[in-house]
Design an enzyme around this catalytic site. Structure first.
Site, mmCIF file in Angstrom:
data_model
loop_
_atom_site.group_PDB
_atom_site.id
_atom_site.type_symbol
_atom_site.label_atom_id
_atom_site.label_comp_id
_atom_site.label_asym_id
_atom_site.label_seq_id
_atom_site.Cartn_x
_atom_site.Cartn_y
_atom_site.Cartn_z
ATOM 1 N N THR A 1 0.870 -1.181 0.000
ATOM 2 C CA THR A 1 0.000 0.000 0.000
ATOM 3 C C THR A 1 0.899 1.221 0.000
ATOM 4 O OG1 THR A 1 -1.672 -1.156 1.305
ATOM 5 C CG2 THR A 1 -1.821 1.239 1.250
ATOM 6 N N LYS B 1 -7.725 1.608 -3.040
ATOM 7 C CA LYS B 1 -7.358 1.153 -1.688
ATOM 8 C C LYS B 1 -7.475 2.299 -0.668
ATOM 9 C CE LYS B 1 -5.063 -1.026 1.633
ATOM 10 N NZ LYS B 1 -5.569 -2.144 2.380
ATOM 11 N N LYS C 1 -1.459 5.170 8.690
ATOM 12 C CA LYS C 1 -0.660 5.267 7.453
ATOM 13 C C LYS C 1 -1.577 5.476 6.239
ATOM 14 C CE LYS C 1 1.675 2.369 4.147
ATOM 15 N NZ LYS C 1 2.051 1.037 3.716
HETATM 16 P P1 NAD Z 1 6.000 -5.754 7.389
HETATM 17 O O1 NAD Z 1 6.728 -4.607 7.957
HETATM 18 O O2 NAD Z 1 5.639 -6.910 8.269
HETATM 19 O O3 NAD Z 1 6.817 -6.352 6.132
HETATM 20 C C1 NAD Z 1 7.579 -5.593 5.248
HETATM 21 C C2 NAD Z 1 8.828 -6.390 4.939
HETATM 22 O O4 NAD Z 1 9.574 -5.695 3.939
HETATM 23 C C3 NAD Z 1 9.761 -6.570 6.134
HETATM 24 O O5 NAD Z 1 10.009 -7.945 6.355
HETATM 25 C C4 NAD Z 1 11.033 -5.804 5.743
HETATM 26 O O6 NAD Z 1 12.227 -6.407 6.241
HETATM 27 C C5 NAD Z 1 10.957 -5.901 4.235
HETATM 28 N N1 NAD Z 1 11.746 -4.881 3.532
HETATM 29 C C6 NAD Z 1 11.815 -3.545 3.744
HETATM 30 N N2 NAD Z 1 12.642 -2.965 2.850
HETATM 31 C C7 NAD Z 1 13.108 -3.954 2.056
HETATM 32 C C8 NAD Z 1 14.014 -3.994 0.959
HETATM 33 N N3 NAD Z 1 14.596 -2.896 0.495
HETATM 34 N N4 NAD Z 1 14.268 -5.188 0.383
HETATM 35 C C9 NAD Z 1 13.674 -6.326 0.850
HETATM 36 N N5 NAD Z 1 12.835 -6.359 1.896
HETATM 37 C C10 NAD Z 1 12.544 -5.178 2.490
HETATM 38 O O7 NAD Z 1 4.671 -5.133 6.705
HETATM 39 P P2 NAD Z 1 3.345 -5.910 6.280
HETATM 40 O O8 NAD Z 1 2.367 -5.893 7.398
HETATM 41 O O9 NAD Z 1 3.724 -7.208 5.641
HETATM 42 O O10 NAD Z 1 2.795 -4.901 5.160
HETATM 43 C C11 NAD Z 1 3.367 -4.826 3.875
HETATM 44 C C12 NAD Z 1 2.496 -3.905 3.022
HETATM 45 O O11 NAD Z 1 1.160 -4.410 2.982
HETATM 46 C C13 NAD Z 1 2.385 -2.471 3.571
HETATM 47 O O12 NAD Z 1 2.440 -1.585 2.485
HETATM 48 C C14 NAD Z 1 1.036 -2.462 4.266
HETATM 49 O O13 NAD Z 1 0.455 -1.174 4.316
HETATM 50 C C15 NAD Z 1 0.234 -3.397 3.378
HETATM 51 N N6 NAD Z 1 -0.899 -4.057 4.036
HETATM 52 C C16 NAD Z 1 -0.774 -4.594 5.281
HETATM 53 C C17 NAD Z 1 -1.869 -5.230 5.878
HETATM 54 C C18 NAD Z 1 -1.756 -5.853 7.256
HETATM 55 O O14 NAD Z 1 -2.797 -6.205 7.828
HETATM 56 N N7 NAD Z 1 -0.551 -6.033 7.784
HETATM 57 C C19 NAD Z 1 -3.097 -5.300 5.196
HETATM 58 C C20 NAD Z 1 -3.201 -4.762 3.915
HETATM 59 C C21 NAD Z 1 -2.091 -4.148 3.347
#
Ligand code: NAD
Length: 295
Positions: free
Chosen positions: A94, A169, A244
């Protein structure tokens, strides 16, 4: 055989990548976190030493990263210089609409087919392959995008061209943030007026106040057993995540000249909840702040 490169194996990405592997695809994973890489290896994925290495032989590249800056950097430094030109590039994070459009434009200028495909549904839906994808891509690319997303999806809807998935979204989540606060306020007032909250739920869920925040995700503990309000507001969709998304919506409103006063108000209230140290709780915890029940 479909060769999927998956970058970003956090709370969402780990389950999504595992579903690609379960569908029989060869998944090469990369995350900056050693713990995430270990989990990916346990789930049968091949680990790569860098994002560039992960995408080198990919037919599909999927990213699930925290925010726009991460996506822009990974695309610019790793994906566009290293992925085969016929690979499909799909960003499921997102992020802000402008970053999504920039990334898609750069990818398309280099001959790639790219999509923004943010998701609705939390970690449980990511793990069970039941996410809803809102896709922004060229119409002629959609069938291939849809095929690539299927192992992770309950529904896949094309919202329009590049950036349209992100637009859908953030509009949806602004509506959700506002409707949750409205639902919480109604319970607070009902309580102050001496109305039994369960009775208020029974009536309003069958009257014109009915909405998803009330009937599927009730912030008052009791009426909807599966809602996070019954688990001390743990799990679910974190208040910090809602903040966010509301910030992204307000940024987009400012850039496009849209008037969204309730979206602005919702952002301010979620900022207060997060500032008070409750960013990790489910976003329906707003009820307890409005009741004056938390510090
Ligand atoms: P998270 O922080 O658990 O996971 C993100 C991952 O990206 C981490 O493991 C981090 O180490 C990795 N990362 C960061 N920079 C990187 C790079 N340069 N190279 C490789 N890996 C890298 O976050 P999440 O909860 O998995 O959310 C991910 C996305 O999904 C976000 O944009 C969030 O807004 C969206 N989202 C989350 C949810 C939810 O319920 N958690 C629901 C819908 C959408």
């Amino acid at each position: 055989m479909t060769r999927v490169a998956f970058i970003g194996l956090g709370n969402m990405g780990s389950g999504m990548a595992a579903n690609q592997a379960k569908a029989g695809h060869e998944v090469t994973a990369f995350d900056l976190s050693a713990e995430a890489m270990k989990r990916a290896a346990e789930q049968g994925m091949r680990g790569a030493a860098s994002a560039g290495e992960a995408v080198r032989d990919a037919s599909v590249v999927i990213t699930m990263l925290p925010a726009g800056q991460h996506v822009r950097d990974v695309y610019e430094q790793a994906i566009l210089p290293n992925a085969p030109k016929d690979a499909l590039l799909i960003d499921c994070s997102t992020i802000d609409v402008d970053s999504a459009r920039t990334v898609a434009r750069d990818a398309s200028m280099q001959g790639f087919r790219a999509a923004d495909a943010p998701v609705s549904g939390g970690t449980a839906a990511a793990a069970s392959g039941a996410l809803t994808f809102m896709v922004g891509c060229r119409e002629q690319d959609f069938a291939d995008m849809e095929e690539a997303l299927k192992p992770m999806a309950k529904a896949i809807i094309r919202a329009g061209d590049a950036g349209a998935g992100q637009a859908a979204k953030i509009c949806n989540n602004m509506l959700l943030g506002i409707s949750m606060i409205a639902t919480c306020e109604a319970f607070v007032l009902a309580e102050r007026l001496g109305l039994d909250p369960q009775k208020f739920f029974d009536i309003s869920s069958k009257a014109s106040g009915q909405c998803w925040s009330l009937t599927s995700y009730c912030p008052w503990p009791g009426p909807v057993p599966a809602a996070p309000s019954n688990r001390d507001y743990q799990g679910g969709f974190a208040a910090a995540m809602m903040l966010k998304d509301l910030k992204l919506a307000q940024e987009a409103a400012m850039n496009s000249g849209a008037d969204t006063p309730l979206g602005g108000g919702a952002q301010a209230l979620y900022a207060e909840l997060v500032d008070r140290g409750h960013g990790g709780r489910d976003f329906s915890f707003m009820l307890q702040m409005l009741r004056g029940a938390v510090q």
